[in-house]
Structures are given as C-alpha cells and as structure tokens.
Design a protein around this motif. Sequence first.
Motif, PDB file in Angstrom:
ATOM      1  N   VAL A  48     -10.845  18.025  10.945  1.00 58.20           N
ATOM      2  CA  VAL A  48     -11.950  17.401  11.679  1.00 58.20           C
ATOM      3  C   VAL A  48     -11.439  16.735  12.956  1.00 58.20           C
ATOM      4  O   VAL A  48     -12.045  16.861  14.031  1.00 58.20           O
ATOM      5  CB  VAL A  48     -12.660  16.374  10.763  1.00 58.20           C
ATOM      6  N   ASN A  97     -14.600  27.930  13.569  1.00 62.08           N
ATOM      7  CA  ASN A  97     -15.168  26.665  13.094  1.00 62.08           C
ATOM      8  C   ASN A  97     -15.716  25.828  14.240  1.00 62.08           C
ATOM      9  O   ASN A  97     -15.032  25.598  15.239  1.00 62.08           O
ATOM     10  CB  ASN A  97     -14.088  25.852  12.387  1.00 62.08           C
ATOM     11  N   LEU A 124     -18.838  21.145   9.225  1.00 58.76           N
ATOM     12  CA  LEU A 124     -18.495  22.339  10.009  1.00 58.76           C
ATOM     13  C   LEU A 124     -19.576  23.396   9.906  1.00 58.76           C
ATOM     14  O   LEU A 124     -20.252  23.503   8.890  1.00 58.76           O
ATOM     15  CB  LEU A 124     -17.223  23.019   9.458  1.00 58.76           C
ATOM     16  N   ASP A 171     -14.248  25.872  19.931  1.00 58.02           N
ATOM     17  CA  ASP A 171     -14.180  26.157  18.501  1.00 58.02           C
ATOM     18  C   ASP A 171     -12.812  26.731  18.174  1.00 58.02           C
ATOM     19  O   ASP A 171     -12.152  27.326  19.035  1.00 58.02           O
ATOM     20  CB  ASP A 171     -15.270  27.167  18.120  1.00 58.02           C
ATOM     21  N   LEU A 177     -17.376  22.007  14.875  1.00 58.28           N
ATOM     22  CA  LEU A 177     -17.659  20.689  14.312  1.00 58.28           C
ATOM     23  C   LEU A 177     -19.115  20.347  14.617  1.00 58.28           C
ATOM     24  O   LEU A 177     -19.554  20.469  15.767  1.00 58.28           O
ATOM     25  CB  LEU A 177     -16.721  19.653  14.950  1.00 58.28           C
ATOM     26  N   ARG A 229     -17.525  22.629   5.168  1.00 61.83           N
ATOM     27  CA  ARG A 229     -18.757  23.346   5.527  1.00 61.83           C
ATOM     28  C   ARG A 229     -19.914  22.888   4.642  1.00 61.83           C
ATOM     29  O   ARG A 229     -21.017  22.604   5.123  1.00 61.83           O
ATOM     30  CB  ARG A 229     -18.539  24.854   5.376  1.00 61.83           C
ATOM     31  N   LEU A 274     -10.550  19.421  15.553  1.00 65.31           N
ATOM     32  CA  LEU A 274     -11.769  19.977  16.155  1.00 65.31           C
ATOM     33  C   LEU A 274     -12.447  18.960  17.074  1.00 65.31           C
ATOM     34  O   LEU A 274     -12.985  19.327  18.120  1.00 65.31           O
ATOM     35  CB  LEU A 274     -12.751  20.413  15.065  1.00 65.31           C
ATOM     36  N   GLN A 312     -19.443  27.643  10.352  1.00 63.95           N
ATOM     37  CA  GLN A 312     -18.469  28.724  10.501  1.00 63.95           C
ATOM     38  C   GLN A 312     -19.162  30.014  10.906  1.00 63.95           C
ATOM     39  O   GLN A 312     -20.308  30.268  10.514  1.00 63.95           O
ATOM     40  CB  GLN A 312     -17.710  28.928   9.180  1.00 63.95           C
TER      41      GLN A 312
END
Lengths: 99, 99
Positions: free
Chosen positions: B19, B67, B56, B28, B69, B51, B22, B58
């Motif tokens: 996290v 991915n 997230l 991404d 955020l 997720r 990101l 995806q």
Amino acid sequence: MSVQQVLEALSDPARRSVVRTLAHSPADLSCGSFDLPVGRSTSSHHFSVLREAGLLRQYYVGTTKMNTLRAEELERRFPGLLSAVVAAADAEALDTAPS
Amino acid sequence: MSVQQVLEALSDPARRSVVRTLAHSPADLSCGSFDLPVGRSTSSHHFSVLREAGLLRQYYVGTTKMNTLRAEELERRFPGLLSAVVAAADAEALDTAPS
C-alpha cells in the motif's frame, strides 16, 4: 509504540469499541464500565493488548483499574491515525444501511 | 468496505508495504514489481486480502496483473485513514533508531 502493534490492536471490534468510547469520554473509565460482548478473561486480554500497543495507560483507584487513552502521545507518534480510526468506527457505528 | 477489513488488511507489514509503495507511485504497479520477502503463494494471498478489503483494484494488461490503490474511494469512506497509515509506515521505515 509501533505501527504494527497499534494497527493489530485496532483490528478487533471489541478493542476498537474501547478506544472509541474512551476517545469520546471526558474522563478516564474503569475496565468494568465497558459493556463488551465477551467474557471477563477475554476482556482482560483486550485491555492488555491495548496497553501493550501503547494505546492505553492503566492505573488503579483503590481496587478499580482505570484506563487513559494515550491520545496525545499517539498523535505525536502517528499524526492523524487515532482520530481517523475513531472517525471511521464512528461512521460505521452510525451507518445503519446494509453494507 | 468495512473498517474491520481495512484495518486487518493493513495489519500486516508486507501488505502495508504494498500500500505504501502504491501510495508513492505515480503509476499503477504490477504484482511482480513488489519486492516482498515472501513466497509467490503468500504474496498472492496478500494481494487478495488487499483487494477484498477494498484497498486495491486489479486488472490485467496482457498476462500482467496490475494494481491500483483505491485512494479516493478510501478517502471518501474513511477520511484521513489511508494517509495516516501511509505516513505512519513512512515514519517508521525512516526511523533507524532502535525502538
């Protein structure tokens, strides 16, 4: 005080409820004043986890164990974290709509 | 998106690292671009937890899983929470002093 311990401590609904109640209380509260839906030994464990994570300080008044939320120390160490979690828990508690 | 799931997802150092990376990335990132100190199946589990908690989103580009955020949705749902956790993790990562 580590972010790991603080987040683990806050990742339990009963412990979050204790923190939330203390955050909104004008005074320190005794362990017995929390209406947790768990037994006495589980409740005692939750308070230990919160104390060891640095979220609470505990002291005795006679035979009553009292709890202080370490809000200022948490704010210095992890700015905004405690208040964001309390606000999130408040929002969720007030949210009566199904998720 | 529940505060319980979000905090559980963030209560793991490998997931927090994803996290955090990101949050600081301008674009991404693929699952493979994270240098997690865990095996492939554990890594895959961590991405699933993130997720499912709503942290997230995806998507695939060819055979590469990317991915995103969900920072804006998190900010709307739980204001300040994600940024406070990222800042706390940043502070701890930079803190070279023994705790």
